[in-house]
Write a protein that holds these residues in place. Structure first.
Motif, PDB file in Angstrom:
ATOM      1  N   GLU A  33       0.839  -1.188   0.000  1.00 18.33           N
ATOM      2  CA  GLU A  33       0.000   0.000   0.000  1.00 18.33           C
ATOM      3  C   GLU A  33       0.878   1.243   0.000  1.00 18.33           C
ATOM      4  O   GLU A  33       1.909   1.283   0.682  1.00 18.33           O
ATOM      5  N   ASP A  34       0.465   2.224  -0.795  1.00 16.88           N
ATOM      6  CA  ASP A  34       1.210   3.494  -0.892  1.00 16.88           C
ATOM      7  C   ASP A  34       2.672   3.265  -1.251  1.00 16.88           C
ATOM      8  O   ASP A  34       3.577   3.950  -0.747  1.00 16.88           O
ATOM      9  N   GLY A  35       2.908   2.287  -2.121  1.00 13.37           N
ATOM     10  CA  GLY A  35       4.256   2.046  -2.615  1.00 13.37           C
ATOM     11  C   GLY A  35       5.170   1.309  -1.680  1.00 13.37           C
ATOM     12  O   GLY A  35       6.373   1.191  -1.945  1.00 13.37           O
ATOM     13  N   PRO A 395       9.343 -13.110 -16.179  1.00 12.83           N
ATOM     14  CA  PRO A 395       8.595 -12.140 -15.366  1.00 12.83           C
ATOM     15  C   PRO A 395       7.184 -11.943 -15.921  1.00 12.83           C
ATOM     16  O   PRO A 395       7.007 -11.672 -17.109  1.00 12.83           O
ATOM     17  N   LEU A 396       6.186 -12.088 -15.060  1.00 10.28           N
ATOM     18  CA  LEU A 396       4.798 -11.863 -15.445  1.00 10.28           C
ATOM     19  C   LEU A 396       4.289 -10.516 -14.968  1.00 10.28           C
ATOM     20  O   LEU A 396       3.394  -9.934 -15.584  1.00 10.28           O
ATOM     21  N   LEU A 397       4.822 -10.032 -13.862  1.00  6.52           N
ATOM     22  CA  LEU A 397       4.359  -8.771 -13.292  1.00  6.52           C
ATOM     23  C   LEU A 397       5.518  -8.108 -12.575  1.00  6.52           C
ATOM     24  O   LEU A 397       6.157  -8.724 -11.723  1.00  6.52           O
ATOM     25  N   THR A 398       5.809  -6.862 -12.919  1.00  2.00           N
ATOM     26  CA  THR A 398       6.821  -6.069 -12.229  1.00  2.00           C
ATOM     27  C   THR A 398       6.153  -4.837 -11.643  1.00  2.00           C
ATOM     28  O   THR A 398       5.473  -4.091 -12.361  1.00  2.00           O
ATOM     29  N   LEU A 399       6.318  -4.651 -10.348  1.00  5.69           N
ATOM     30  CA  LEU A 399       5.807  -3.460  -9.676  1.00  5.69           C
ATOM     31  C   LEU A 399       6.976  -2.597  -9.233  1.00  5.69           C
ATOM     32  O   LEU A 399       7.959  -3.093  -8.675  1.00  5.69           O
ATOM     33  N   SER A 400       6.873  -1.311  -9.480  1.00  4.44           N
ATOM     34  CA  SER A 400       7.869  -0.340  -9.053  1.00  4.44           C
ATOM     35  C   SER A 400       7.187   0.633  -8.103  1.00  4.44           C
ATOM     36  O   SER A 400       6.259   1.349  -8.503  1.00  4.44           O
ATOM     37  N   ALA A 401       7.598   0.620  -6.836  1.00  3.98           N
ATOM     38  CA  ALA A 401       6.932   1.398  -5.793  1.00  3.98           C
ATOM     39  C   ALA A 401       5.432   1.121  -5.791  1.00  3.98           C
ATOM     40  O   ALA A 401       4.607   2.026  -5.627  1.00  3.98           O
ATOM     41  N   GLY A 402       5.070  -0.141  -5.995  1.00  2.00           N
ATOM     42  CA  GLY A 402       3.686  -0.567  -5.939  1.00  2.00           C
ATOM     43  C   GLY A 402       2.880  -0.350  -7.195  1.00  2.00           C
ATOM     44  O   GLY A 402       1.735  -0.787  -7.286  1.00  2.00           O
ATOM     45  N   ARG A 403       3.460   0.322  -8.200  1.00  7.43           N
ATOM     46  CA  ARG A 403       2.746   0.593  -9.443  1.00  7.43           C
ATOM     47  C   ARG A 403       3.175  -0.394 -10.524  1.00  7.43           C
ATOM     48  O   ARG A 403       4.334  -0.797 -10.581  1.00  7.43           O
ATOM     49  N   ILE A 404       2.243  -0.726 -11.382  1.00  7.45           N
ATOM     50  CA  ILE A 404       2.532  -1.703 -12.429  1.00  7.45           C
ATOM     51  C   ILE A 404       3.496  -1.101 -13.444  1.00  7.45           C
ATOM     52  O   ILE A 404       3.194  -0.097 -14.088  1.00  7.45           O
ATOM     53  N   ALA A 405       4.650  -1.723 -13.586  1.00  8.40           N
ATOM     54  CA  ALA A 405       5.617  -1.324 -14.601  1.00  8.40           C
ATOM     55  C   ALA A 405       5.574  -2.260 -15.802  1.00  8.40           C
ATOM     56  O   ALA A 405       5.867  -1.861 -16.921  1.00  8.40           O
TER      57      ALA A 405
END
Length: 413
Positions: A33-35, A395-405
């Motif tokens: 939450e919140d990154g 890689p199927l999903l990469t999150l950067s500070a909680g956001r979808i990259a």
């Protein structure tokens, strides 16, 4: 130079994955939450659910040295594409490979063309301008060619930025003029008065400079004349290094020395604050770095290929011997994940220990205390991997500070 947006990232709960923790693998849920990672095996509390059954969840990778972006800048010799296009594409490639923090190894050289100071200034300014649009945390490793005095104002300016770059000391000039009878891996300390120099008027030297000339957009003859003039700066280089190292220390920049071949070389740069040995070219130098508590970096492509492309030590062997802390993408972004997969397949170490080579260890070396691990309070830089037994991971999903990259399939977020 990381991505920013006015829209906050949604609270997420990732369930069902096998999670790579700093010291073990564990099936647990991870809440973001919140990154930030807010807890493991905690209540959903209104968060959106991501079903990650059958997948592996890991800290997103941190690339301490990658110059693959140069292929987007100049895909063919002397063929340049717009910088914004090239950097946006590099950002997408990094996210797609599970890398959420990348230090672009920006060579600042006396050469014209791709690695010129002018090009470096443009990259620095363009990355700053693109920050709101970038998916991951894009940073710079100022890969300073120590004979390039013209780069000093740019480095001084970059070191004052909010995101302090890394500063790497490179001396490819001395390597270029090394006498052919001396192997690259055993060349003396670069500032040794007896450094063996080739005949720069010979046809053999001109031939050796062909690829460099092509990269610079110069004729071979003009390139030889240029490097001959630059070599005359050699007596002034140590003082220039001292000045730049002092600036790096004052800025708190992580500093690296590149392609060390002698204990004296490593000591020279350690004394100036460079506590990261990047691609040491002899086992003895790596051992000296280990004994002194320095960080040691090798290239992930070296692991994947099974050997160095220039005859340096085997990175896989260095990992096995405890002489490698960090694996960098070097010139190929997919190599970081592929290297971990190969080391795992070869049973070099358990996966949590291997993953530290591409996450927690580079974070520590670079002073990034907020990332590189999955635990409450850490930055939500994570990657979900499809990694069937005996197969290559993706890689199927990469999150950067909680956001979808990057998303290789829909997870409903």
């Amino acid at each position: 130079m990381h991505s920013q947006t006015d829209r906050p990232a949604p609270a997420l709960l990732i369930e069902g994955a096998q999670v790579i923790l700093p010291d073990r693998m564990q099936h647990c849920s991870v809440r973001l939450e919140d990154g930030v990672i807010t807890g493991l095996d905690v209540p959903r509390d209104g968060a959106q659910l991501i079903d990650a059954r059958g997948l592996i969840l890991a800290p997103a990778m941190i690339d301490i040295h990658g110059d693959a972006f140069e292929r987007q800048l100049m895909p063919r010799p002397d063929v340049f594409f717009p910088l914004d296009l090239a950097l946006l594409e590099s950002d997408r490639q990094l996210a797609g490979n599970g890398i959420a923090t990348a230090y672009h190894a920006l060579t600042l050289s006396w050469e014209p063309g791709l690695r010129s100071v002018e090009r470096g200034e443009q990259v620095l300014d363009q990355l700053t301008a693109l920050a709101p649009r970038l998916r991951i945390d894009n940073r710079l490793q100022l890969r300073w060619e120590t004979f390039c005095f013209e780069a000093r104002p740019l480095i001084a300016r970059a070191l004052t930025s909010a995101q302090v770059p890394a500063l790497a000391f490179n001396d490819h000039t001395s390597m270029a003029v090394l006498h052919p009878d001396t192997p690259l891996q055993s060349r003396p300390f670069d500032h040794d008065p007896g450094f063996p120099v080739t005949d720069m008027t010979s046809a053999a030297f001109a031939q050796k400079m062909s690829a460099r000339a092509l990269r610079s957009g110069l004729s071979r003859e003009d390139y030889v004349q240029l490097i001959t003039r630059i070599w005359q700066r050699r007596p002034e280089v140590p003082a220039a290094i001292d000045t730049m190292a002092q600036l790096g220390r004052a800025a708190g920049a992580p500093m690296l020395s590149h392609d060390d071949t002698q204990l004296k070389t490593r000591q020279f740069y350690r004394d100036r604050g460079a506590r990261i040995s990047e691609f040491p070219m002899r086992v003895e130098v790596a051992q000296a770095a280990r004994d002194a508590g320095d960080f040691i970096v090798f290239g992930a492509p070296n692991v994947v290929r099974g050997t160095s492309h220039i005859g340096s030590p085997s990175a896989a062997a260095m990992v096995q011997q405890g002489l490698c802390d960090i694996l960098a993408s070097d010139y190929f972004y997919p190599a970081m994940l592929a290297a971990v997969a190969r080391l795992r397949a070869d049973a070099v170490a358990p996966l949590p220990a291997l993953w530290q080579l591409v996450s927690q260890s580079p974070a520590r070396a670079l002073g990034l205390q907020d990332r590189g691990r999955i635990e409450a309070g850490a930055r939500a830089d994570i990657v979900l991997l499809d990694w069937p037994e005996g197969a290559s991971p993706a890689p199927l999903l990469t999150l950067s500070a909680g956001r979808i990259a990057h998303a290789g399939r829909s997870f409903g977020v």
